[in-house]
Design a protein around this motif. Structure first.
Motif, PDB file in Angstrom:
ATOM      1  N   ALA A 266       0.828  -1.207   0.000  1.00  0.00           N
ATOM      2  CA  ALA A 266       0.000   0.000   0.000  1.00  0.00           C
ATOM      3  C   ALA A 266       0.861   1.254   0.000  1.00  0.00           C
ATOM      4  O   ALA A 266       0.535   2.252  -0.665  1.00  0.00           O
ATOM      5  N   MET A 267       1.972   1.222   0.729  1.00  0.00           N
ATOM      6  CA  MET A 267       2.865   2.371   0.789  1.00  0.00           C
ATOM      7  C   MET A 267       3.461   2.669  -0.584  1.00  0.00           C
ATOM      8  O   MET A 267       3.408   3.799  -1.076  1.00  0.00           O
ATOM      9  N   VAL A 268       4.019   1.641  -1.229  1.00  0.00           N
ATOM     10  CA  VAL A 268       4.655   1.840  -2.530  1.00  0.00           C
ATOM     11  C   VAL A 268       3.630   2.244  -3.582  1.00  0.00           C
ATOM     12  O   VAL A 268       3.857   3.164  -4.376  1.00  0.00           O
ATOM     13  N   GLY A 269       2.483   1.564  -3.610  1.00  0.00           N
ATOM     14  CA  GLY A 269       1.457   1.896  -4.590  1.00  0.00           C
ATOM     15  C   GLY A 269       0.953   3.318  -4.441  1.00  0.00           C
ATOM     16  O   GLY A 269       0.786   4.044  -5.432  1.00  0.00           O
ATOM     17  N   SER A 270       0.708   3.740  -3.207  1.00  0.00           N
ATOM     18  CA  SER A 270       0.219   5.103  -2.976  1.00  0.00           C
ATOM     19  C   SER A 270       1.281   6.139  -3.325  1.00  0.00           C
ATOM     20  O   SER A 270       0.956   7.217  -3.850  1.00  0.00           O
ATOM     21  N   LEU A 271       2.546   5.834  -3.039  1.00  0.00           N
ATOM     22  CA  LEU A 271       3.629   6.748  -3.418  1.00  0.00           C
ATOM     23  C   LEU A 271       3.685   6.926  -4.928  1.00  0.00           C
ATOM     24  O   LEU A 271       3.843   8.049  -5.423  1.00  0.00           O
TER      25      LEU A 271
ATOM     26  N   LEU B 276      -2.937  12.212  -8.329  1.00  0.00           N
ATOM     27  CA  LEU B 276      -4.362  12.252  -8.019  1.00  0.00           C
ATOM     28  C   LEU B 276      -4.570  11.862  -6.558  1.00  0.00           C
ATOM     29  O   LEU B 276      -3.764  11.099  -5.998  1.00  0.00           O
ATOM     30  N   PRO B 277      -5.643  12.332  -5.919  1.00  0.00           N
ATOM     31  CA  PRO B 277      -5.884  12.017  -4.499  1.00  0.00           C
ATOM     32  C   PRO B 277      -6.455  10.618  -4.307  1.00  0.00           C
ATOM     33  O   PRO B 277      -7.506  10.431  -3.693  1.00  0.00           O
ATOM     34  N   VAL B 278      -5.776   9.622  -4.850  1.00  0.00           N
ATOM     35  CA  VAL B 278      -6.245   8.239  -4.821  1.00  0.00           C
ATOM     36  C   VAL B 278      -5.163   7.356  -4.217  1.00  0.00           C
ATOM     37  O   VAL B 278      -4.030   7.358  -4.692  1.00  0.00           O
ATOM     38  N   ALA B 279      -5.503   6.619  -3.180  1.00  0.00           N
ATOM     39  CA  ALA B 279      -4.552   5.721  -2.530  1.00  0.00           C
ATOM     40  C   ALA B 279      -4.698   4.312  -3.079  1.00  0.00           C
ATOM     41  O   ALA B 279      -5.781   3.904  -3.519  1.00  0.00           O
ATOM     42  N   LEU B 280      -3.614   3.555  -3.062  1.00  0.00           N
ATOM     43  CA  LEU B 280      -3.591   2.194  -3.577  1.00  0.00           C
ATOM     44  C   LEU B 280      -3.264   1.217  -2.459  1.00  0.00           C
ATOM     45  O   LEU B 280      -2.575   1.560  -1.496  1.00  0.00           O
ATOM     46  N   ALA B 281      -3.748  -0.014  -2.605  1.00  0.00           N
ATOM     47  CA  ALA B 281      -3.477  -1.081  -1.640  1.00  0.00           C
ATOM     48  C   ALA B 281      -3.854  -2.412  -2.291  1.00  0.00           C
ATOM     49  O   ALA B 281      -4.497  -2.432  -3.350  1.00  0.00           O
TER      50      ALA B 281
ATOM     51  N   GLY C  93       5.510  -9.505  -2.676  1.00  0.00           N
ATOM     52  CA  GLY C  93       4.793 -10.685  -2.204  1.00  0.00           C
ATOM     53  C   GLY C  93       3.314 -10.471  -2.008  1.00  0.00           C
ATOM     54  O   GLY C  93       2.671 -11.216  -1.266  1.00  0.00           O
ATOM     55  N   SER C  94       2.751  -9.465  -2.693  1.00  0.00           N
ATOM     56  CA  SER C  94       1.341  -9.113  -2.507  1.00  0.00           C
ATOM     57  C   SER C  94       0.519  -9.434  -3.736  1.00  0.00           C
ATOM     58  O   SER C  94       1.029  -9.393  -4.863  1.00  0.00           O
ATOM     59  N   PRO C  95      -0.782  -9.734  -3.573  1.00  0.00           N
ATOM     60  CA  PRO C  95      -1.689  -9.796  -4.731  1.00  0.00           C
ATOM     61  C   PRO C  95      -1.796  -8.428  -5.386  1.00  0.00           C
ATOM     62  O   PRO C  95      -1.175  -7.458  -4.954  1.00  0.00           O
ATOM     63  N   THR C  96      -2.627  -8.346  -6.414  1.00  0.00           N
ATOM     64  CA  THR C  96      -2.765  -7.132  -7.215  1.00  0.00           C
ATOM     65  C   THR C  96      -3.007  -5.899  -6.348  1.00  0.00           C
ATOM     66  O   THR C  96      -3.876  -5.890  -5.479  1.00  0.00           O
ATOM     67  N   VAL C  97      -2.226  -4.851  -6.586  1.00  0.00           N
ATOM     68  CA  VAL C  97      -2.396  -3.567  -5.906  1.00  0.00           C
ATOM     69  C   VAL C  97      -3.245  -2.675  -6.807  1.00  0.00           C
ATOM     70  O   VAL C  97      -2.949  -2.535  -7.999  1.00  0.00           O
ATOM     71  N   ALA C  98      -4.283  -2.080  -6.258  1.00  0.00           N
ATOM     72  CA  ALA C  98      -5.223  -1.315  -7.079  1.00  0.00           C
ATOM     73  C   ALA C  98      -5.700  -0.072  -6.343  1.00  0.00           C
ATOM     74  O   ALA C  98      -5.544   0.049  -5.119  1.00  0.00           O
ATOM     75  N   ALA C  99      -6.280   0.852  -7.107  1.00  0.00           N
ATOM     76  CA  ALA C  99      -6.866   2.058  -6.523  1.00  0.00           C
ATOM     77  C   ALA C  99      -8.045   1.678  -5.633  1.00  0.00           C
ATOM     78  O   ALA C  99      -8.834   0.801  -5.972  1.00  0.00           O
ATOM     79  N   TYR C 100      -8.155   2.343  -4.494  1.00  0.00           N
ATOM     80  CA  TYR C 100      -9.183   2.013  -3.506  1.00  0.00           C
ATOM     81  C   TYR C 100     -10.326   3.014  -3.560  1.00  0.00           C
ATOM     82  O   TYR C 100     -10.109   4.236  -3.562  1.00  0.00           O
ATOM     83  N   VAL C 101     -11.552   2.480  -3.577  1.00  0.00           N
ATOM     84  CA  VAL C 101     -12.718   3.353  -3.615  1.00  0.00           C
ATOM     85  C   VAL C 101     -12.833   4.178  -2.334  1.00  0.00           C
ATOM     86  O   VAL C 101     -13.450   5.245  -2.338  1.00  0.00           O
ATOM     87  N   GLU C 102     -12.238   3.704  -1.240  1.00  0.00           N
ATOM     88  CA  GLU C 102     -12.271   4.465   0.014  1.00  0.00           C
ATOM     89  C   GLU C 102     -11.542   5.797  -0.099  1.00  0.00           C
ATOM     90  O   GLU C 102     -11.656   6.648   0.792  1.00  0.00           O
ATOM     91  N   SER C 103     -10.780   5.986  -1.185  1.00  0.00           N
ATOM     92  CA  SER C 103     -10.131   7.276  -1.412  1.00  0.00           C
ATOM     93  C   SER C 103     -11.153   8.395  -1.513  1.00  0.00           C
ATOM     94  O   SER C 103     -10.821   9.564  -1.312  1.00  0.00           O
ATOM     95  N   ALA C 104     -12.395   8.042  -1.823  1.00  0.00           N
ATOM     96  CA  ALA C 104     -13.452   9.057  -1.902  1.00  0.00           C
ATOM     97  C   ALA C 104     -13.665   9.742  -0.566  1.00  0.00           C
ATOM     98  O   ALA C 104     -14.109  10.902  -0.518  1.00  0.00           O
ATOM     99  N   THR C 105     -13.372   9.051   0.548  1.00  0.00           N
ATOM    100  CA  THR C 105     -13.501   9.714   1.851  1.00  0.00           C
ATOM    101  C   THR C 105     -12.529  10.872   1.966  1.00  0.00           C
ATOM    102  O   THR C 105     -12.844  11.921   2.530  1.00  0.00           O
ATOM    103  N   GLY C 106     -11.328  10.697   1.443  1.00  0.00           N
ATOM    104  CA  GLY C 106     -10.351  11.780   1.460  1.00  0.00           C
ATOM    105  C   GLY C 106     -10.745  12.918   0.563  1.00  0.00           C
ATOM    106  O   GLY C 106     -10.518  14.096   0.878  1.00  0.00           O
ATOM    107  N   VAL C 107     -11.350  12.602  -0.567  1.00  0.00           N
ATOM    108  CA  VAL C 107     -11.841  13.637  -1.470  1.00  0.00           C
ATOM    109  C   VAL C 107     -12.890  14.494  -0.776  1.00  0.00           C
ATOM    110  O   VAL C 107     -12.900  15.721  -0.907  1.00  0.00           O
TER     111      VAL C 107
END
Length: 462
Positions: A82-87, A95-100, A325-339
């Motif tokens: 999540a850290m690397v994807g969001s970075l 964009l204001p979108v976090a990944l995990a 060592g992680s499954p697919t990292v993708a944009a999280y819909v919970e990013s809408a809370t930050g928006v």
């Protein structure tokens, strides 16, 4: 909030220091015309986003633990991915979108390894890596942006509203207000009553424009949970014995690709790799559309600023996640809370990434946040995202049917891609009947969605 009121608030805000202004402009998705924001808003947005999606550090390891992998290592892997994807999204996509790690593909990942077909953890990582590479190559071209722009307005609206309903459903189920059988929760349980009360109070805070209302609701319910019992008789919020623990380095999983096993299991591996690619493609696209639309970052024609770079960052996140060592990292819909809390630039996911880095040390404390605490925030985000329906021309049946099918199937099946497929197919059939010109990209999308449904069926029965 009305535009004139927002401008008034911005003019009353103290001027930012030149370095801060430069940083926000540098991390803006449109540097020539940066959206109005402040450092304080970006920080609040990051805290709110992390508060809404921090559960992934606990839930993802629980799902993957059926593979026999070490749970403590999985917690660190989840936080690092999540850290690397969001970075990547913050620095490249801006964009204001976090990944995990994605909640859908991790279940397929776990089932593939634990299904007794001889697929090892390393084999599944190769599947994720191949899907991520294909995703990144596809995103490096303008084809993906053309795919997004080829979606009719009805499909775009359906995606945004479907995401909103799905987010609200996640919150209701996590708080016990919605049972797995689809029934309303039992209000005789104090935990369910607390979640219900929070769902009713939080909209009042938002209506009164209380700063960081969603974050405050998360903190308040967490604190109240110290004296409210849960279903197991323990308090909802129970502090761990040690708040800080040094994270174990997951050396057994980092770069642990098993290419030999992948080659010997091609019949299962290739369909699953295709599943990871297509699932990430459509889910991430839908999430970026929904979140950026809600943030007001799209232009009048519905285009996202810096879209190509954002898609590329999403693809690179999956590759980096597989290496960790992680499954697919993708944009999280919970990013809408930050928006909703004011996030408008790449600084939001960068700060979220820093919080995930801290989570590798503070994961016992994060695990103490009960799901009832995120219920009101997720429900409110879902409600707010439904405002996209006002952009839909409901006088045309093809628009209504397409959008409603996306919303209905997304919330009932829990699979956004299935909802998108139904809406896209319905629009295509009705447009053909009405002799409405269809773009080649939309027809190609229909084909890819059909392929996804086929691969999904094969993955479930393999």
């Amino acid at each position: 909030m009305r535009a004139d009121s927002r401008r008034t608030l911005l003019t009353r805000s103290p001027p930012l220091a030149p370095p801060v202004t430069g940083l926000l402009r540098f991390l803006s998705p449109d540097r020539s015309n940066p959206p109005p924001t402040t450092l304080r808003r970006e920080i609040l947005a990051a805290l709110t986003t992390f508060g809404a999606m921090g559960y992934v550090v606990v839930v993802n390891p629980q799902i993957l633990s059926v593979t026999g992998a070490d749970r403590h290592a999985l917690i660190v892997i989840t936080a690092l991915a999540a850290m690397v994807g969001s970075l990547l999204m913050g620095l490249i996509g801006r964009l204001p979108v976090a990944l995990a790690p994605a909640m859908g593909t991790n279940a397929v990942f776990a089932m593939a390894v634990a299904g007794g077909h001889g697929v090892t953890y390393g084999t599944a990582l190769v599947m994720v890596l191949m899907g991520g590479v294909a995703f990144t190559l596809f995103s490096a071209t303008r084809l993906r942006e053309h795919v997004v722009m080829a979606f009719p307005e009805a499909i775009r609206v359906g995606l945004q509203c479907g995401l909103g309903l799905f987010i609200a459903k996640i919150g209701l189920r996590g708080g016990g207000l919605l049972t797995p059988a689809g029934q309303f929760g039992d209000l005789r349980h104090p935990a369910v009553m607390l979640a219900f009360a929070a769902v009713l109070v939080t909209p009042v805070l938002v209506l009164l424009r209380v700063p960081a209302a969603l974050l405050l609701s998360i903190l308040a319910v967490t604190l109240i949970g110290l004296v409210v019992p849960g279903a197991d008789g323990r308090m909802l919020t129970h502090l761990p014995s040690a708040l800080v623990q040094a994270p174990p380095w997951p050396s057994d999983y980092v770069m642990s690709f098993d290419f030999a096993s992948f080659t010997s299991h091609l019949a299962l591996a290739l369909p699953l790799a295709g599943y990871f690619f297509l699932g990430d493609f459509f889910s991430a696209t839908a999430t970026l559309i929904g979140v950026t639309r809600r943030a007001g970052l799209m232009d009048a024609s519905g285009r996202m600023p810096n879209a190509r770079a954002a898609y590329l960052a999403d693809g690179l996140g999956s590759i980096a996640g597989a290496c960790l060592g992680s499954p697919t990292v993708a944009a999280y819909v919970e990013s809408a809370t930050g928006v909703e809390s004011g996030g408008r630039t790449g600084l939001t996911p960068i700060l979220v990434a820093l919080l995930f880095a801290l989570a590798t040390f503070l994961w016992p404390l994060i695990a103490a946040i009960p799901p009832q605490a995120t219920t009101p925030a997720l429900v409110m985000v879902g409600v707010m995202m439904m405002d996209g329906i006002r952009h839909l021309d409901c006088t045309r049946l093809e628009n209504t049917v397409s959008a409603v099918l996306i919303m209905l199937l997304t919330v009932t099946t829990g699979n956004l891609v299935v909802g998108l497929a139904a809406g896209a197919f319905a629009y295509t059939f009705m447009a053909l009947a009405l002799r409405i010109r269809l773009s080649p990209v939309l027809l190609l999308t229909d084909g890819l969605l059909a392929l996804y449904l086929l691969l999904s069926a094969l993955a479930r029965h393999s």
